[in-house]
Design a protein around this motif. Structure first.
Motif, short mmCIF file in Angstrom:
data_model
loop_
_atom_site.label_atom_id
_atom_site.label_comp_id
_atom_site.label_asym_id
_atom_site.label_seq_id
_atom_site.Cartn_x
_atom_site.Cartn_y
_atom_site.Cartn_z
N SER A 154 16.64 1.86 2.34
CA SER A 154 15.81 1.16 2.93
C SER A 154 16.93 0.10 4.18
N ALA A 155 18.36 0.16 3.63
CA ALA A 155 19.10 -0.31 4.97
C ALA A 155 19.26 0.47 5.95
N ALA A 156 18.85 1.27 5.40
CA ALA A 156 19.15 1.89 6.65
C ALA A 156 17.96 2.19 7.52
N LYS A 157 17.32 2.38 7.37
CA LYS A 157 15.15 2.65 7.89
C LYS A 157 15.07 0.69 8.68
N ALA A 158 15.56 -0.28 7.73
CA ALA A 158 15.51 -1.29 8.62
C ALA A 158 15.82 -1.75 9.27
N GLY A 159 17.03 -0.70 9.43
CA GLY A 159 18.35 -1.05 11.31
C GLY A 159 17.63 -0.18 11.64
N VAL A 160 16.67 1.03 11.65
CA VAL A 160 15.95 1.30 13.07
C VAL A 160 14.69 0.34 13.08
N ILE A 161 14.01 -0.13 12.22
CA ILE A 161 13.28 -0.76 12.56
C ILE A 161 12.93 -2.11 13.56
N GLY A 162 15.17 -2.90 12.73
CA GLY A 162 15.25 -3.47 14.50
C GLY A 162 15.40 -3.60 15.89
N THR A 177 8.12 3.54 25.87
CA THR A 177 7.46 2.71 24.81
C THR A 177 8.38 3.04 23.30
N VAL A 178 8.64 2.54 23.08
CA VAL A 178 9.19 2.24 21.46
C VAL A 178 8.74 1.69 19.92
N ASN A 179 8.17 2.61 19.65
CA ASN A 179 7.71 2.48 17.70
C ASN A 179 8.05 3.09 17.16
N ALA A 180 8.09 2.71 15.79
CA ALA A 180 7.86 3.27 14.42
C ALA A 180 7.51 3.61 13.68
N VAL A 181 7.06 4.73 13.10
CA VAL A 181 6.40 5.26 12.08
C VAL A 181 6.95 5.20 10.54
N ALA A 182 6.29 4.55 9.20
CA ALA A 182 6.36 4.44 8.26
C ALA A 182 5.77 5.18 7.12
N PRO A 183 5.93 6.56 6.41
CA PRO A 183 5.46 7.08 5.89
C PRO A 183 5.89 6.44 4.55
N GLY A 184 4.88 6.74 3.45
CA GLY A 184 5.07 6.12 2.55
C GLY A 184 5.34 7.57 1.75
N PHE A 185 4.52 7.82 0.65
CA PHE A 185 5.11 8.93 -0.03
C PHE A 185 4.43 10.91 0.66
N ILE A 186 5.31 11.18 1.94
CA ILE A 186 4.90 12.53 2.01
C ILE A 186 5.19 14.19 1.29
N LYS A 187 4.48 14.87 1.00
CA LYS A 187 4.94 16.24 0.53
C LYS A 187 5.56 17.35 1.58
N THR A 188 6.92 16.93 0.47
CA THR A 188 7.79 17.52 2.14
C THR A 188 8.93 17.90 0.72
N ALA A 231 6.67 -1.94 19.99
CA ALA A 231 8.05 -2.47 19.01
C ALA A 231 6.91 -2.26 18.14
N GLU A 232 5.94 -1.34 17.51
CA GLU A 232 5.40 -1.62 16.57
C GLU A 232 6.08 -0.55 15.42
N VAL A 233 5.41 -0.89 14.36
CA VAL A 233 5.24 -0.15 12.87
C VAL A 233 4.11 0.27 12.69
N LEU A 234 4.07 1.86 12.24
CA LEU A 234 2.40 2.29 12.34
C LEU A 234 2.79 2.87 10.71
N SER A 235 1.98 1.94 9.43
CA SER A 235 2.75 2.43 8.25
C SER A 235 1.47 3.94 8.03
N ILE A 236 1.94 4.67 7.44
CA ILE A 236 0.77 5.82 7.35
C ILE A 236 0.80 6.15 6.13
N ASN A 237 0.77 5.34 4.83
CA ASN A 237 1.11 5.30 3.02
C ASN A 237 -0.49 5.73 2.61
N GLY A 238 -1.55 5.74 3.15
CA GLY A 238 -2.52 5.76 1.88
C GLY A 238 -3.15 4.11 1.77
#
Ligand code: NAP
Length: 240
Positions: A154-162, A177-188, A231-238
């Motif tokens: 969580s600390a690492a990913k929150a750091g990348v968001i900042g 442009t610099v953006n982030a995608v934030a997946p929820g549970f993905i089958k991998t 500067a956006e974070v797009l959630s992909i989490n159903g």
């Protein structure tokens, strides 16, 4: 030649992103750490769809490897310019903080957060020079909301968001442009050990997502038409 670099392109979400970006016409650099057969399989998928690319092995958590291997590639390939960078490589190593070892903290921070700095720094100069670029960081729902057992992740990913939001403000006027995608549970493979049956009850769409569903969002943010989204974070989490 327009190139896209995808870190951790050998498996899971990274592989789906490589295939999607190749279908958009990018020459794709498929980065991986150690799983060469899977990275080669990603390249095979790309070529089967009439795309092109090459493998580029380096450990994103190693400053020296990034500087040497990625730096050498950039120097040796002046005609190939990386205009899309997807910082996707990542690991998790969960345990409650009271039990967490130094190694677990350090490895997760190095691989998920330090890598953002090492890799992005290498490609940023040519994006600035060309006044065009798309940087997409794969973060996580855990970096937005936190999850027990994942203080390191969580600390690492929150750091990348900042860092995403800061860098977006530094380079917005330069066509990058610099953006982030934030997946929820993905089958991998990363989620193989989770209890999918129990967890999907918490997800409004009642299932885990597919790597291709994350790749679709990354491709959208990578497109020239997404020029006014930064500067956006797009959630992909159903809807989690
Ligand atoms: P995965 O199936 O475990 O694949 C991880 C990929 O990262 C592999 O290609 C691996 O390369 C590469 N990698 C790991 N450490 C590396 C290093 N030090 N240097 C270079 N490459 C490295 O993971 P995934 O589920 O596709 O996850 C991809 C990204 O999405 C990660 O950042 C993860 O945190 C994030 N994410 C995933 C989920 C999910 O539910 N799956 C949810 C939220 C966020 P090798 O094959 O060579 O080992």
């Amino acid at each position: 030649m327009k190139c896209a670099l995808v870190t951790g392109g050998s498996r899971g979400i990274g592989r789906a992103i490589c295939i999607k970006l190749a279908a958009m016409g990018y020459y794709v650099l498929v980065n991986y750490k150690s799983n060469e057969p899977e990275a080669a399989a990603t390249l095979e998928f790309i070529k089967k769809d009439a795309g092109d690319g090459e493998l580029l092995q380096f450990d994103v958590s190693s400053k020296d490897q990034v500087v040497q291997k990625l730096g050498n590639w950039i120097e040796a390939n002046e005609e190939k310019y990386i205009e899309v960078l997807v910082n996707n490589a990542g690991i998790r190593d969960d345990t409650l903080m009271v039990w967490m070892q130094d190694e677990q903290w350090e490895q997760v921070i190095k691989t998920n957060l330090d890598s953002f700095f090492y890799v992005t720094r290498q490609v940023l100069k040519s994006m600035i020079f060309k006044k065009y670029g798309r940087i997409i960081n794969v973060v996580s729902q855990s970096g937005l909301k936190g999850l027990p057992g994942q203080t390191n992740y969580s600390a690492a990913k929150a750091g990348v968001i900042g860092a995403t939001r800061s860098l977006a403000q530094e380079v917005g006027r330069l066509g990058i442009t610099v953006n982030a995608v934030a997946p929820g549970f993905i089958k991998t493979e990363m989620t193989q050990d989770l209890d999918e049956t129990a967890l999907q009850k918490l997800i409004p769409v009642r299932r885990f997502g597919l790597p291709e569903e994350v790749a679709y969002a990354v491709a959208f943010l990578a497109s020239p038409e997404a020029a006014y989204i930064t500067a956006e974070v797009l959630s992909i989490n159903g809807g989690l």
